[in-house]
Design a protein around this motif. Structure first.
Motif, PDB file in Angstrom:
ATOM      1  N   LYS A 276       3.129   4.591   6.757  1.00 37.28           N
ATOM      2  CA  LYS A 276       3.920   3.976   7.819  1.00 37.28           C
ATOM      3  C   LYS A 276       3.569   2.502   8.018  1.00 37.28           C
ATOM      4  O   LYS A 276       2.495   2.037   7.618  1.00 37.28           O
ATOM      5  N   SER A 277       4.478   1.826   8.687  1.00 42.09           N
ATOM      6  CA  SER A 277       4.251   0.437   9.064  1.00 42.09           C
ATOM      7  C   SER A 277       3.038   0.346   9.991  1.00 42.09           C
ATOM      8  O   SER A 277       2.842   1.204  10.853  1.00 42.09           O
ATOM      9  N   LEU A 278       2.229  -0.700   9.831  1.00 43.68           N
ATOM     10  CA  LEU A 278       1.055  -0.860  10.698  1.00 43.68           C
ATOM     11  C   LEU A 278       1.450  -1.311  12.101  1.00 43.68           C
ATOM     12  O   LEU A 278       0.670  -1.219  13.032  1.00 43.68           O
TER      13      LEU A 278
ATOM     14  N   ARG B  76       2.343  -8.561   9.679  1.00 40.57           N
ATOM     15  CA  ARG B  76       1.230  -7.614   9.765  1.00 40.57           C
ATOM     16  C   ARG B  76       1.671  -6.157   9.707  1.00 40.57           C
ATOM     17  O   ARG B  76       0.950  -5.273  10.118  1.00 40.57           O
ATOM     18  N   SER B  77       2.896  -5.886   9.220  1.00 41.97           N
ATOM     19  CA  SER B  77       3.349  -4.493   9.152  1.00 41.97           C
ATOM     20  C   SER B  77       2.880  -3.812   7.869  1.00 41.97           C
ATOM     21  O   SER B  77       2.814  -2.603   7.807  1.00 41.97           O
ATOM     22  N   ARG B  78       2.568  -4.587   6.843  1.00 47.11           N
ATOM     23  CA  ARG B  78       2.181  -3.968   5.573  1.00 47.11           C
ATOM     24  C   ARG B  78       1.019  -4.738   4.938  1.00 47.11           C
ATOM     25  O   ARG B  78       0.835  -5.931   5.171  1.00 47.11           O
ATOM     26  N   ILE B  79       0.284  -4.014   4.102  1.00 50.35           N
ATOM     27  CA  ILE B  79      -0.766  -4.639   3.311  1.00 50.35           C
ATOM     28  C   ILE B  79      -0.275  -4.655   1.870  1.00 50.35           C
ATOM     29  O   ILE B  79       0.075  -3.607   1.317  1.00 50.35           O
ATOM     30  N   ASN B  80      -0.180  -5.853   1.314  1.00 49.51           N
ATOM     31  CA  ASN B  80       0.187  -5.953  -0.091  1.00 49.51           C
ATOM     32  C   ASN B  80      -1.063  -5.728  -0.936  1.00 49.51           C
ATOM     33  O   ASN B  80      -2.162  -6.068  -0.515  1.00 49.51           O
ATOM     34  N   LEU B  81      -0.871  -5.167  -2.123  1.00 51.01           N
ATOM     35  CA  LEU B  81      -2.027  -4.815  -2.951  1.00 51.01           C
ATOM     36  C   LEU B  81      -2.894  -6.019  -3.281  1.00 51.01           C
ATOM     37  O   LEU B  81      -4.072  -5.890  -3.508  1.00 51.01           O
TER      38      LEU B  81
ATOM     39  N   LEU C 212       0.811  -1.209   0.000  1.00 46.46           N
ATOM     40  CA  LEU C 212       0.000   0.000   0.000  1.00 46.46           C
ATOM     41  C   LEU C 212       0.857   1.279   0.000  1.00 46.46           C
ATOM     42  O   LEU C 212       0.475   2.278  -0.602  1.00 46.46           O
ATOM     43  N   GLY C 213       2.027   1.225   0.651  1.00 45.86           N
ATOM     44  CA  GLY C 213       2.934   2.383   0.660  1.00 45.86           C
ATOM     45  C   GLY C 213       3.455   2.689  -0.736  1.00 45.86           C
ATOM     46  O   GLY C 213       3.428   3.836  -1.184  1.00 45.86           O
ATOM     47  N   ASN C 214       3.899   1.663  -1.448  1.00 42.16           N
ATOM     48  CA  ASN C 214       4.363   1.842  -2.835  1.00 42.16           C
ATOM     49  C   ASN C 214       3.231   2.391  -3.701  1.00 42.16           C
ATOM     50  O   ASN C 214       3.445   3.271  -4.534  1.00 42.16           O
ATOM     51  N   TYR C 215       2.043   1.838  -3.478  1.00 38.58           N
ATOM     52  CA  TYR C 215       0.906   2.233  -4.317  1.00 38.58           C
ATOM     53  C   TYR C 215       0.530   3.691  -4.068  1.00 38.58           C
ATOM     54  O   TYR C 215       0.470   4.495  -5.003  1.00 38.58           O
TER      55      TYR C 215
ATOM     56  N   SER D  46       7.388  -0.958   4.470  1.00 35.00           N
ATOM     57  CA  SER D  46       8.461  -1.339   3.555  1.00 35.00           C
ATOM     58  C   SER D  46       8.354  -2.806   3.175  1.00 35.00           C
ATOM     59  O   SER D  46       7.882  -3.631   3.957  1.00 35.00           O
ATOM     60  N   LYS D  47       8.835  -3.105   1.957  1.00 40.67           N
ATOM     61  CA  LYS D  47       8.851  -4.496   1.502  1.00 40.67           C
ATOM     62  C   LYS D  47       9.759  -5.336   2.382  1.00 40.67           C
ATOM     63  O   LYS D  47       9.599  -6.539   2.481  1.00 40.67           O
TER      64      LYS D  47
END
Ligand code: ADP
Ligand code: NA
Length: 328
Positions: free
Chosen positions: A187-189, A204-209, A18-21, A197-198
């Motif tokens: 930011k990281s969740l 659970r730190s990131r949501i991938n698209l 989601l950050g990249n997006y 970040s990847k």
């Protein structure tokens, strides 16, 4: 007097989150719609400045290609290509490396940060910004969408272009950064003071698209907030809930204040459920399109092949000019 040409890149390390997006790819789609001449590079040569498993790297290039197409990158209006398939990136990087200094590279904040934890520092990590300068100058890009953390790298590209122009005559336009002010950093969740970040090892730190709805719901429900129950926007004091509001606001093209007004009366727990619904619905078409694209690997290969061909044609014209000027 140089025509507008926009270029940016993404590393094929894992999948797009989601950050990249929100920080990059969503803007790329806008630039693609606004401008004729845009290039997006999957920068696998940058990825190997940290150790990569070959199978995962190859897999990641395909998945990132599929995700970018699913997000709306359109090969008839953008050139999407894999960096290493155009060897002139490496060739120009060598030339530019002879025009910058060790001390200048050693000052790069990203290098300091990344090398701090390493016992043995790969040379490629040190010269990463030179390759990045080559990525940009090889196409005579005039505008480069970047995150704030990339500004110093872009300044190095400008400095190198300037040096070359003075020594060999006008060759490169000064590449200008396009900084996405509104989006800021997602930011990281789990640790909302760090960027999503990847490479974070936190579950659970990131949501991938392309995460399924139940994962999106779970990760948002368990995202770290604080002990205040209202939904307010104050990134300094309340980074956790503010990050959720930021995600919500960019996804729906509204201001953080509008989001907070709408969430009045909800506690953060209830708000997370509402946000999860929005994220799931916004990402659903991307995920569905992604699955379709992955079922047709031949098409993805063809997109990359044609991207290479079109990028290489532009690269060749700069590279011939550079060779002549330096006496090769
Ligand atoms: P990552 O740091 O996740 O490996 P990349 O280095 O491949 O991502 O960056 C790809 C693009 O995504 C860059 O333009 C970068 O500025 C942007 N980006 C990466 N992480 C974030 C984030 N957490 N918030 C906003 N933009 C981001
Ligand atoms: Na376009």
């Amino acid at each position: 007097n140089y025509p507008v040409r926009i270029l940016s890149g993404i590393q094929p390390t894992g999948t797009i989150h989601l950050g990249n997006y929100l920080g990059a790819v969503k803007e790329w789609i806008r630039y693609q719609d606004l401008h004729e001449d845009v290039l997006w590079s999957i920068v696998d040569m940058h990825a190997i400045t940290a150790p990569q498993d070959p199978r995962e790297l190859r897999d990641s290039v395909i998945k990132i290609t599929a995700t970018l197409l699913a997000c709306g990158i359109d090969p008839s209006r953008s050139i999407l290509f894999q960096q290493s398939t155009v060897p002139m990136h490496a060739e120009l990087a060598w030339v530019l490396g002879c025009m910058t200094t060790m001390s200048r590279l050693a000052q790069q904040p990203q290098f300091k940060e990344k090398s701090e934890k390493l016992k043995d520092i790969p040379l490629g990590l040190f010269t990463y910004p030179v390759l990045q300068a080559a990525d940009i100058l090889l196409y005579k890009a005039t505008h480069v969408p970047v995150g704030e953390d990339q500004i110093q790298h872009l300044q190095l590209a400008q400095h190198t272009a300037q040096f070359f122009n003075v020594k060999y005559g006008n060759t490169f336009p000064m590449p200008e950064p396009l900084i996405n002010q509104s989006s800021g950093r997602i930011k990281s969740l789990r640790e909302p003071t760090k960027k999503m970040s990847k490479s974070s090892e936190y579950k659970r730190s990131r949501i991938n698209l392309v995460d399924p709805p139940e994962i999106i719901l779970e990760y948002l429900k368990k995202s770290v907030t604080d002990f205040t129950s209202e939904v307010t926007y104050d990134p300094e004091v309340r980074p956790g809930v503010s990050n959720l509001v930021t995600i919500h606001s960019i996804l729906t093209d509204r201001t953080p204040q509008e989001i907070c007004n709408e969430a009045r009366g909800l506690n953060t727990g209830q708000y997370k459920l509402q946000l999860a619904e929005v994220v799931i619905e916004k990402l659903r078409p991307i995920r569905e399109r992604y699955q379709e694209l992955l079922n047709d690997p031949g098409h993805l290969q063809e997109v990359l092949r044609s991207g290479t061909e079109r990028a290489a044609e532009k690269a060749m014209s700069t590279w011939c000019e550079v060779r002549k000027k330096i006496g090769f």
